[in-house]
Design a protein around this motif. Structure first.
Motif, PDB file in Angstrom:
ATOM      1  N   LYS A  35     -21.126  12.466 -18.225  1.00 62.05           N
ATOM      2  CA  LYS A  35     -20.878  12.250 -16.604  1.00 62.05           C
ATOM      3  C   LYS A  35     -19.447  11.492 -16.692  1.00 62.05           C
ATOM      4  O   LYS A  35     -19.072  10.823 -17.557  1.00 62.05           O
ATOM      5  CB  LYS A  35     -21.890  11.185 -16.433  1.00 62.05           C
ATOM      6  CG  LYS A  35     -23.292  11.943 -16.261  1.00 62.05           C
ATOM      7  CD  LYS A  35     -24.284  11.064 -15.836  1.00 62.05           C
ATOM      8  CE  LYS A  35     -25.771  11.581 -15.753  1.00 62.05           C
ATOM      9  NZ  LYS A  35     -26.759  10.699 -15.227  1.00 62.05           N
ATOM     10  N   GLU A  56     -18.959   7.973 -18.117  1.00 58.85           N
ATOM     11  CA  GLU A  56     -19.902   7.120 -17.898  1.00 58.85           C
ATOM     12  C   GLU A  56     -19.833   5.624 -18.665  1.00 58.85           C
ATOM     13  O   GLU A  56     -20.577   4.721 -18.589  1.00 58.85           O
ATOM     14  CB  GLU A  56     -21.242   7.684 -18.190  1.00 58.85           C
ATOM     15  CG  GLU A  56     -21.359   8.266 -19.454  1.00 58.85           C
ATOM     16  CD  GLU A  56     -22.737   9.222 -19.447  1.00 58.85           C
ATOM     17  OE1 GLU A  56     -22.765  10.290 -20.580  1.00 58.85           O
ATOM     18  OE2 GLU A  56     -23.760   9.007 -18.711  1.00 58.85           O
ATOM     19  N   ASP A 110     -21.251  16.137 -13.678  1.00 66.41           N
ATOM     20  CA  ASP A 110     -22.207  15.923 -14.613  1.00 66.41           C
ATOM     21  C   ASP A 110     -22.557  17.173 -15.330  1.00 66.41           C
ATOM     22  O   ASP A 110     -22.772  18.339 -14.861  1.00 66.41           O
ATOM     23  CB  ASP A 110     -23.570  15.876 -13.787  1.00 66.41           C
ATOM     24  CG  ASP A 110     -24.768  15.361 -14.843  1.00 66.41           C
ATOM     25  OD1 ASP A 110     -26.037  15.153 -14.530  1.00 66.41           O
ATOM     26  OD2 ASP A 110     -24.687  15.415 -16.261  1.00 66.41           O
TER      27      ASP A 110
END
Length: 660
Positions: free
Chosen positions: A541, A511, A565
């Motif tokens: 993530k 992420e 996730d």
């Protein structure tokens, strides 16, 4: 008052129980109806007592009962009637043979006095035990016994009344078989034997029904008196067979253990067990096959025989044939020569038992040169030049494609093996070729003995300058799963329908990253259409894409994006929690936790039967906590929880109960 069998069992155990007597004879047991207090000793038989009790919130002992020894057989009968409220059905005393027992009791016979001072039912009837019904759950109690003038005994420790009693687990299971019985021996405290009931159920191993029938096993001690163990013997067998057993524990007061123990046993004599012997595997003389021969013992007890085969030693075995007890030969056709084949037999007897032989291995040796393929044709497609051909030999297992630039150069292999599909093959050359050259293609076949044919006829091809090659097909049918700290990605093997796809690459970004990065720098083979990723760091993530590769390492467009996730996936609690009691505090300690994935640690506590409340939030590096807000005489229950980097709290640890 009890059956002769029960009295004999008690006599067997009496020596062990007497050896455990101390100056303080109190033995206290939680029951569904209250606390059962025993104080059986031979020196106390026939005397009268007063029983005192003190709860954890009380400062002095209070009288709760006057206990008198019976002086007549009528009083004994009255106590037998009252005992039905203490003991469950099947463990309640009766007045059978009471006249003889009472006469022996009055005559002070040693064996009768031994039973009265040991067996809980006799202790209750003859004034050496009492059921305290006026108790509250999760409250601690202590007891004193007096003769009206002096305190004779005080219970060494306070006992907490819990309606659910703890049962010791059966351990060190052993199983033996005799001609008429199956015996199970397991470790179990002898001092708890007379309080414990063993319910045993049995069914046939081959039975399709899930119903177990209750049996009554014989119960005995091992010959080695030093062993803390019990032997259950199933002597009710009427046929040779293999059985499943279930054992449930309860006690004479009605407490039940929630654990179910499952055992297996059989009473089949070894002389009735069929075996396959003298197994031989030889090549057939007139065909590509193995001839297997064997001998069979105890044929009258055989139900059927199965033969299993695999090309791997420890997996992928398949049943290839079944035989009856008269069969002793089988011919197995071989698909691929010069490869190891593994075999084993499985015999099922008339009792339903299955037994496997060891594994046998054999190689069918051979050398066969196939003829070259025919009908080689080519056509131009948006992806490149597509070749197709036919095999001319039934033993051709696959093909290789060769290409050369110009008439005078040498052929170079440009494809992996292309397995034969109904005697045909197909391949598309997606390479960006020089428009100034003419290229020639030829095919070689490979037999199942790994010999190659000569080259087939050739076809030629000259690329056009304005030819535009479409991109490779990106992987499809992607799937992402996460288990045991690992992410597995799978996708369709495109090479089956698109031979130009010879490999794949996996790309990932977290992420905090802007672009995807290759995590398979060497690429994956086209048969390796899966990838396992376990190299996660502190972020939660991630995203993945897959691209296809051709022979020149050209890549396709990216596949669709797969998202992962990990929020809450790595939350953990300590494996072990310990404690130390201080004068005015309780110290909790716990084992290591993965610090890279947690933000902090929370401590929860409840008092007695109260609600669990958060009492502290700690740094993730902490491994101990001191609770200074505790009071003597209370019960505390602690739990530990972790919070992940996103602030999500995970499951709490198993509760730890402390009697302060």
């Amino acid at each position: 008052m009890k059956s002769i069998q029960y009295i004999m069992i008690c006599l067997l155990f009496s020596a062990n129980v007497f050896a455990q007597k101390t100056q303080n004879p109190f033995r206290i047991t939680n029951t569904p109806n209250g606390i059962f207090i025993e104080f059986g000793q031979k020196t106390l038989i026939g005397k009268n007592f007063e029983l005192l009790r003190k709860a954890s919130n009380e400062t002095t002992y209070k009288s709760i009962a006057k206990i008198n020894a019976p002086t007549s057989i009528e009083e004994v009968k009255r106590k037998i009637f009252q005992a039905s409220e203490v003991f469950v059905e099947g463990s309640r005393p009766t007045d059978k043979d009471l006249d003889k027992f009472w006469a022996s009791y009055q005559a002070q016979k040693p064996n009768i006095l031994s039973l009265v001072s040991v067996v809980p039912q006799f202790e209750y009837i003859f004034g050496l035990a009492y059921l305290d019904k006026d108790v509250r759950p999760n409250t601690k109690y202590q007891y004193q016994l007096t003769d009206g003038r002096n305190i004779l005994f005080t219970s060494a420790n306070a006992v907490v009344y819990l309606k659910q009693k703890y049962f010791p687990r059966l351990q060190e299971l052993g199983q033996t078989t005799t001609d008429k019985a199956i015996n199970f021996e397991f470790a179990y405290p002898k001092q708890l034997f007379m309080l414990t009931k063993f319910e045993v159920k049995r069914k046939l191993f081959t039975s399709k029904s899930n119903e177990y029938q209750t049996i009554k096993p014989a119960i005995s001690l091992p010959s080695d008196k030093k062993k803390e163990s019990i032997i259950l013997s199933d002597t009710t067998l009427t046929t040779y067979a293999q059985f499943d057993y279930q054992v449930h524990l309860s006690d004479i007061f009605g407490n039940k253990d929630t654990t179910t123990y499952n055992f297996e046993g059989n009473n089949i004599p070894t002389q009735l067990i069929p075996e396959i012997t003298n197994i031989k595997i030889e090549p057939a003389k007139d065909r590509r096959a193995f001839v297997l021969t064997w001998n069979l013992t105890q044929k009258d007890f055989v139900q059927n025989i199965a033969l299993f085969r695999s090309r791997d030693f420890d997996k992928n075995f398949e049943s290839i044939a079944r035989f009856n007890k008269t069969d002793e030969i089988y011919t197995d056709g071989i698909e691929v020569a010069n490869e190891l084949y593994f075999y084993y037999f499985e015999v099922t007897d008339i009792f339903g038992n299955k037994r496997k032989t060891i594994k046998y291995q054999k190689v069918y040796e051979g050398s066969y040169i196939p003829t070259p393929p025919s009908n080689l044709t080519s056509k131009l497609t948006p992806q490149g030049i597509e070749l197709s051909w036919q095999a001319t030999d039934p033993n051709s297992r696959g093909f290789y494609v060769f290409r050369k630039e110009g008439i005078k150069s040498d052929f170079m292999q440009i494809s992996p093996i292309i397995l034969s599909k109904n005697g045909t093959g197909k391949y598309t050359d997606t390479t960006k070729l020089d428009t100034e050259s003419t290229y020639f293609y030829s095919i070689r076949a490979e037999s199942d003995t790994y010999e190659k044919s000569t080259f087939s006829d050739t076809v030629s091809y000259r690329p056009q300058g304005n030819q535009v090659r479409n991109q490779l097909k990106a992987p499809v049918d992607l799937n992402l799963t996460f288990r045991d700290g690992k992410a597995m990605i799978t996708w369709e093997n495109l090479n089956i329908e698109n031979p130009q796809v010879l490999g794949y690459q996996v790309l990932r970004k977290s992420e905090s990253e802007k672009d995807f990065k290759i995590i398979t720098p060497k690429g994956l083979s086209f048969v390796h259409n899966y990838y396992v990723d376990s190299s996660f760091f502190s972020e939660n993530k991630y995203q993945y894409v897959i691209v296809s590769l051709d022979a020149q390492n050209h890549s396709s467009n990216q596949s669709r994006v797969l998202s992962l996730d990990l929020t809450g996936k790595f939350l953990m609690t300590p494996d072990e929690i310990g404690f130390e009691r201080k004068d005015k505090s309780i110290l909790l300690k716990w084992t290591e936790i993965d610090e890279s994935r947690i933000k902090n640690i929370k401590i929860y506590r409840s008092e007695d039967e109260g609600v669990s409340k958060l009492i502290a939030t700690l740094d993730k590096n902490q491994r101990k906590f001191t609770d200074n807000n505790v009071v003597k005489g209370k019960i505390y229950i602690y739990q530990i929880a972790t919070v992940d980097l996103s602030g999500k709290e995970g499951n709490r640890s198993e509760p730890i109960l402390i009697n302060n």
